[in-house]
Write a protein that holds these residues in place. Sequence first.
Motif, mmCIF file in Angstrom:
data_model
loop_
_atom_site.group_PDB
_atom_site.id
_atom_site.type_symbol
_atom_site.label_atom_id
_atom_site.label_comp_id
_atom_site.label_asym_id
_atom_site.label_seq_id
_atom_site.Cartn_x
_atom_site.Cartn_y
_atom_site.Cartn_z
ATOM 1 N N ASP A 56 -4.223 -16.643 57.851
ATOM 2 C CA ASP A 56 -3.217 -16.408 56.829
ATOM 3 C C ASP A 56 -3.642 -16.316 55.295
ATOM 4 O O ASP A 56 -4.626 -17.218 54.952
ATOM 5 C CB ASP A 56 -1.800 -17.344 56.886
ATOM 6 C CG ASP A 56 -0.546 -16.501 56.294
ATOM 7 O OD1 ASP A 56 -0.489 -15.530 56.406
ATOM 8 O OD2 ASP A 56 -0.109 -17.208 55.471
ATOM 9 N N HIS A 143 -13.317 -22.887 42.139
ATOM 10 C CA HIS A 143 -13.332 -23.539 43.370
ATOM 11 C C HIS A 143 -13.130 -24.990 43.115
ATOM 12 O O HIS A 143 -12.287 -25.556 44.105
ATOM 13 C CB HIS A 143 -14.885 -23.065 43.783
ATOM 14 C CG HIS A 143 -15.276 -23.405 45.098
ATOM 15 N ND1 HIS A 143 -15.671 -24.589 45.683
ATOM 16 C CD2 HIS A 143 -14.986 -22.458 46.347
ATOM 17 C CE1 HIS A 143 -15.803 -24.493 46.949
ATOM 18 N NE2 HIS A 143 -15.291 -23.139 47.346
ATOM 19 N N TYR A 147 -10.267 -27.299 45.355
ATOM 20 C CA TYR A 147 -10.503 -28.493 46.378
ATOM 21 C C TYR A 147 -9.888 -29.702 45.555
ATOM 22 O O TYR A 147 -9.332 -30.513 46.201
ATOM 23 C CB TYR A 147 -12.009 -28.647 46.367
ATOM 24 C CG TYR A 147 -12.131 -27.538 47.736
ATOM 25 C CD1 TYR A 147 -11.828 -28.064 49.063
ATOM 26 C CD2 TYR A 147 -12.972 -26.559 47.756
ATOM 27 C CE1 TYR A 147 -11.808 -27.361 49.942
ATOM 28 C CE2 TYR A 147 -13.195 -25.685 48.625
ATOM 29 C CZ TYR A 147 -12.850 -25.988 49.898
ATOM 30 O OH TYR A 147 -13.032 -25.161 51.162
ATOM 31 N N SER A 218 -18.336 -24.895 52.160
ATOM 32 C CA SER A 218 -19.256 -25.198 51.056
ATOM 33 C C SER A 218 -19.310 -26.566 50.852
ATOM 34 O O SER A 218 -18.795 -27.505 51.496
ATOM 35 C CB SER A 218 -18.464 -24.664 49.973
ATOM 36 O OG SER A 218 -17.126 -25.257 49.923
ATOM 37 N N SER A 332 -19.032 -20.504 51.043
ATOM 38 C CA SER A 332 -20.016 -20.534 52.428
ATOM 39 C C SER A 332 -20.307 -19.213 53.160
ATOM 40 O O SER A 332 -21.138 -18.860 53.423
ATOM 41 C CB SER A 332 -19.378 -21.806 53.327
ATOM 42 O OG SER A 332 -18.112 -21.444 53.777
HETATM 43 C C1 LIG Z 1 -12.194 -19.807 61.524
HETATM 44 C C2 LIG Z 1 -12.221 -19.839 60.074
HETATM 45 C C3 LIG Z 1 -10.841 -19.252 59.851
HETATM 46 C C4 LIG Z 1 -10.424 -19.145 58.462
HETATM 47 N N1 LIG Z 1 -8.998 -18.770 58.143
HETATM 48 C C5 LIG Z 1 -8.861 -18.565 56.735
HETATM 49 C C6 LIG Z 1 -7.548 -18.529 56.526
HETATM 50 O O1 LIG Z 1 -6.579 -18.092 57.456
HETATM 51 N N2 LIG Z 1 -6.981 -18.028 55.170
HETATM 52 C C7 LIG Z 1 -8.008 -18.433 54.164
HETATM 53 O O2 LIG Z 1 -7.666 -18.324 53.026
HETATM 54 N N3 LIG Z 1 -9.236 -18.761 54.561
HETATM 55 C C8 LIG Z 1 -9.791 -18.914 55.824
HETATM 56 N N4 LIG Z 1 -11.013 -19.154 56.030
HETATM 57 C C9 LIG Z 1 -11.860 -19.484 54.954
HETATM 58 C C10 LIG Z 1 -12.061 -20.918 54.495
HETATM 59 O O3 LIG Z 1 -10.861 -21.513 54.586
HETATM 60 C C11 LIG Z 1 -12.508 -20.837 53.093
HETATM 61 O O4 LIG Z 1 -11.216 -20.369 52.378
HETATM 62 C C12 LIG Z 1 -13.826 -20.000 52.765
HETATM 63 O O5 LIG Z 1 -14.459 -20.512 53.920
HETATM 64 C C13 LIG Z 1 -14.194 -20.569 51.474
HETATM 65 O O6 LIG Z 1 -14.455 -21.970 51.597
HETATM 66 P P1 LIG Z 1 -15.547 -22.463 50.949
HETATM 67 O O7 LIG Z 1 -15.744 -22.054 49.505
HETATM 68 O O8 LIG Z 1 -15.393 -24.178 51.250
HETATM 69 O O9 LIG Z 1 -16.804 -21.952 51.821
HETATM 70 C C14 LIG Z 1 -11.322 -19.313 57.456
HETATM 71 C C15 LIG Z 1 -12.516 -19.977 57.740
HETATM 72 C C16 LIG Z 1 -13.053 -19.956 59.032
HETATM 73 C C17 LIG Z 1 -14.193 -20.426 59.296
#
Ligand SMILES: Cc1cc2nc3c(=O)[nH]c(=O)nc-3n(C[C@H](O)[C@H](O)[C@H](O)COP(=O)(O)O)c2cc1C
Length: 446
Positions: A56, A143, A147, A218, A332
């Motif tokens: 979502d 970012h 967090y 990340s 990521s």
């Molecule tokens: C299986 C899976 C489902 C995810 N579902 C959502 C989601 O529903 N909504 C969302 O905003 N991000 C979702 N994400 C993305 C992550 O929560 C995150 O926002 C994104 O990977 C960036 O995070 P990072 O910068 O730490 O990599 C999902 C990621 C994965 C692997």
Amino acid sequence: MTRQLHLNAFLMTTGHHEASWRLPESDPYAHVDLAHYVRLARTAERGTFDSLFLADGPHLWGSVAQRPAGALEPLTLLTALATATEHIGLIATASTSYNSPYNLARKFASLDIISGGRAGWNIVTTAGAEAARNFGIDEEPAHAERYARAAEFLDVALKLWDSWEDDAIVADKAAGVWGDDAKIHPPRHRGTYFSVEGALNVPRSPQGYPLLVQAGSSEDGKAFAARYAEAVFTAQQTVEEARAFYADLKARTVAAGRDPDHIKVLPGIVPVICSTEAEARAHEQLLEDHIVHRHGVANLERLLHLPAGTLELDALLPAELPPEDAIEGAKSRYTLVVGLARRERLTVRQLIGRLGGGRGHLTFAGTPEQVADAIESWFTQGAADGFNIMPPVLPSGLETFVDHVVPILRARGLLRTAYGPRRTLRERYGLPRPANQYVTPALATA
Ligand SMILES: Cc1cc2nc3c(=O)[nH]c(=O)nc-3n(C[C@H](O)[C@H](O)[C@H](O)COP(=O)(O)O)c2cc1C
């Protein structure tokens, strides 16, 4: 008992493949049809999955021309599914950037009570300025800031869920005492992002609080997961990368003072299953042939933070792209997509084809045996504790998985054959019920 897989059904409208809605079998209105989701939930329950999951974001994503857009709000939909199912865990995505802890803690406690202890929360920080602009913020928050807010959000939510002791309700009709005020603990939280007096206005739920799931990979995301998450969703393209991620996350969890077995790592897999490998590849190709590339180009430009019109369909990605450090969105996923394109020297068109099935999750086309082999091999090589099963087409892809892959996994002793006596989602994932931070162990046993 031998170690067994944890399976989570990641449900998405007519399927994870962006062109799935165009197939003759698909209903373009399924994403707002409760009966569609009830059918999917019951199918996953027939396959003794641990849980099902809904993604979502608090904004309308991309162009409505591309695919069925706008989804039912996950906590609302899962509450309906709780009454249509008995065993399966129900995991909703909710953003820490665009919610307040009190309201959200209350909703998850309610779902946990209604479902008899089957609620889970996929904690996300939500990338992108589109969502920010729906909440009075012009630009996407940085970012690291997202967090930092997420960590305080969790601390407050945990205090709220613990604000009722398990036995705060005494219901003593004779004495005229319903509850014990000494067992209510208002958080009285004053922090950087939140001020919450408390206590929560919902009693403590069967699990204490929902299973905590995290889905960002990340550096900040992994640090957050090591501290709070009990399950982690992740996208990994190769078994080598998945093993490195798995080992890293388990080590970080140990460093955070936690048991590494109390965090379950679930990579996504998009299984394209047919009775022969050739048929599976043909089905994959059929789906790819239905992709409308201009949407893929726009989505890629957005993910890579490139101005519209930069990418050319039959060219490689630009040689110069910013490092992950410079990306404030989904870090990521950015690195995964750029790495995939560079490693395999994919043109933009080919990259869009590869991302069409699962937006960066591993797509695997083959027979039921081959899919089971792939799952078993990642599981036994230390790359996964289970999988996020992301059928390319729904409901047929989930039904094929349950009817043809699940029996193989069961025959190999890798998957339960029935749910058994364990009732809560946390028990399914082999995790202990969390202690209440306001109750010291000595007092609890006194
Ligand atoms: C299986 C899976 C489902 C995810 N579902 C959502 C989601 O529903 N909504 C969302 O905003 N991000 C979702 N994400 C993305 C992550 O929560 C995150 O926002 C994104 O990977 C960036 O995070 P990072 O910068 O730490 O990599 C999902 C990621 C994965 C692997």
